[in-house]
Design an enzyme around this catalytic site. Structure first.
Site, PDB file in Angstrom:
ATOM      1  CG  ASP A   1     -10.817  -5.172   7.937  1.00 17.10           C
ATOM      2  OD1 ASP A   1     -11.756  -5.437   7.181  1.00 17.10           O
ATOM      3  OD2 ASP A   1      -9.625  -5.175   7.532  1.00 17.10           O
TER       4      ASP A   1
ATOM      5  CE  LYS B   1     -10.507  -3.725   4.197  1.00 14.30           C
ATOM      6  NZ  LYS B   1      -9.842  -4.910   4.813  1.00 14.30           N
TER       7      LYS B   1
ATOM      8  CD  GLU C   1      -3.008  -1.088   2.182  1.00 12.97           C
ATOM      9  OE1 GLU C   1      -3.022  -0.150   2.996  1.00 12.97           O
ATOM     10  OE2 GLU C   1      -3.875  -1.966   2.154  1.00 12.97           O
TER      11      GLU C   1
END
Ligand code: 2PG
Ligand code: MG
Length: 433
Positions: free
Chosen positions: A312, A337, A205
């Protein structure tokens, strides 16, 4: 009212160079909306299924031709002719057409590509920005960014165990100022690492992937980078961590290989609480594995009034799992997400449930991203307040940060920024010993 005329789908490539799905929805008047699907590396076991061909002769098993065929065949038959602004109804038909709990028949990557493209086409037919369309004109809050400075875990061949070491610019009074602070710290960190001969590249990332002695050294380093850049740790800037702890858990213990330690759930909780006391940590994501609910409850009881606790892999943007988390009081924030759940409507429902119980939604990119900036629009449309996109480098990351600047220009006077006020209800443990 405009109807969908055509549905096209084909392979494009994500930021790791892996195949992914792009869908193009054509509407009357020659307008085309696009949907592009990202891909995780530290995926939760409860995520909707990403359909890969697993044919070793094509892209080493990673091609997505079956998902694409589902779009151009089964899904096209159900969607062509539908009113493009009927997002909820179209998403509901996609879910029904698939018929499985985890979208494993058609593939969540096929379904999401269509759902995203329908949203984009809907905005284009209305002649408005995507965030206006998604939020029915109610979105005006620019999010506080969490930006990765150091990457580890599954994104960096596990040189460090912890996956994301992120910076949060508490002192920022505007979205642009948050980016400026981030830039200063990110570039300062690069200078410090190169002076010490520690740079070893960037992780998936865009965060640095240095040679540190262990996990805590990375934390110390970020505090130093904040100071050297001219900011006060804990006041001007805070640290947010994504442990991605499902990847650390072997069913009995949490393994910190970089530190040569194995900790039980209780020991790992103490370890995290200790870090929250000694470092300016404002947010911890997936501090425990996605099926270690008992430990999540213990950690929630100890920390949820002091730091942001984000689920998450635990929640996978799934309202049923979020509901359970709310009932159990395990967290106070949800990472959002779209590809964990598979449609725009279900993503919006997850955000709504999160906000309705007073928790914070954090809109998030995946480690394998495309140039698409849908999530920037989603963050503003829903007044989410926070966004996590990875680091402050690489085109697939910068496309989101830059899109938010453009959205800010469109909003003009209407635009708002709450910044670190999203943490107002927390009383950090740092320096309170
Ligand atoms: C996460 C994301 C982004 P991945 O765990 O939050 O950092 O990683 O897309 O690999 O799941
Ligand atoms: Mg995560």
């Amino acid at each position: 009212m405009m109807k969908i005329r055509s549905l096209d789908a084909y392979q494009i490539f994500d930021s790791r160079g892996n195949p992914t799905v792009e869908c193009a929805v054509g509407v009357e008047a020659g307008l085309v909306g696009y949907g592009r699907v990202p891909c995780g590396a530290s995926t939760g076991q409860f995520e909707a299924l990403e359909l890969r061909d697993n044919d070793p002769t094509r892209y080493r098993g990673k091609s997505v031709f079956a998902a694409i065929n589902h779009i151009t065949d089964t899904i096209a038959r159900a969607v062509v002719g539908r009113e493009v602004c009927d997002q909820d109804a179209i998403d509901a038909s996609l879910i029904e057409l698939d018929g499985t709990e985890n979208k494993s028949r058609l593939g969540a990557n096929a379904i999401l590509a269509v759902s995203l493209a329908v949203a984009d086409a809907g905005a284009k037919t209305k002649g408005c920005a995507l965030f206006e369309h998604l939020g029915s004109g109610k979105g005006s809050l620019l999010p506080l960014p969490g930006v990765q400075i150091v990457g580890g875990g599954a994104h960096a061949h596990r040189r460090l165990d912890i996956q994301d070491f992120l910076l949060v610019a508490n002192c920022a009074r505007s979205y642009e100022e948050a980016l400026e602070v981030t830039h200063n710290v990110y570039r300062t960190a690069a200078e410090l690492l190169s002076q010490r001969g520690l740079v070893a590249g960037v992780a998936d990332e865009g965060g640095y992937w240095p040679q540190f002695a262990g996990n805590e050294a990375a934390l110390e380093f970020i505090v130093e980078a904040i100071r050297v850049a001219g900011y006060a740790p804990g006041k001007d800037c805070s640290i947010s961590l994504d442990f991605a702890a499902s990847n650390l858990f072997d069913g009995r213990c949490y393994r910190l290989d970089a530190d040569n330690r194995r900790l039980s759930s209780e020991q790992f909780i103490d370890f995290i609480v200790d870090w929250c006391r000694r470092y300016p940590i404002i947010s911890i994501e997936d501090p425990l594995a996605d099926d270690d609910w008992v430990a999540w409850r213990q950690l929630g009881n100890k920390l949820r009034r002091h730091v942001q606790i984000v689920g998450d892999d635990l929640f996978t943007t799934n309202v049923r799992r979020i509901q359970r988390g709310i009932e159990d009081g395990v967290a106070n924030a949800v990472l959002i997400k779209p590809n964990q759940i598979g449609t725009v409507s279900e993503t919006l429902a997850a955000i709504e449930m999160t906000k309705n119980c007073g928790w914070q939604p954090i809109i998030s990119a995946r480690s394998g991203e495309t140039e698409d900036a849908f999530i920037a629009h989603l963050a503003v449309a829903t007044n989410a307040g926070q966004i996590k996109v990875g680091s402050f480098s690489r085109g697939e990351r910068m496309s989101k940060w830059n899109e938010l600047i453009r959205i800010g220009r469109v909003l003009g006077e209407r635009g708002r920024f709450r910044g670190a006020r999203v943490f107002d209800s927390l009383s950090p443990l740092y320096r309170k010993i």
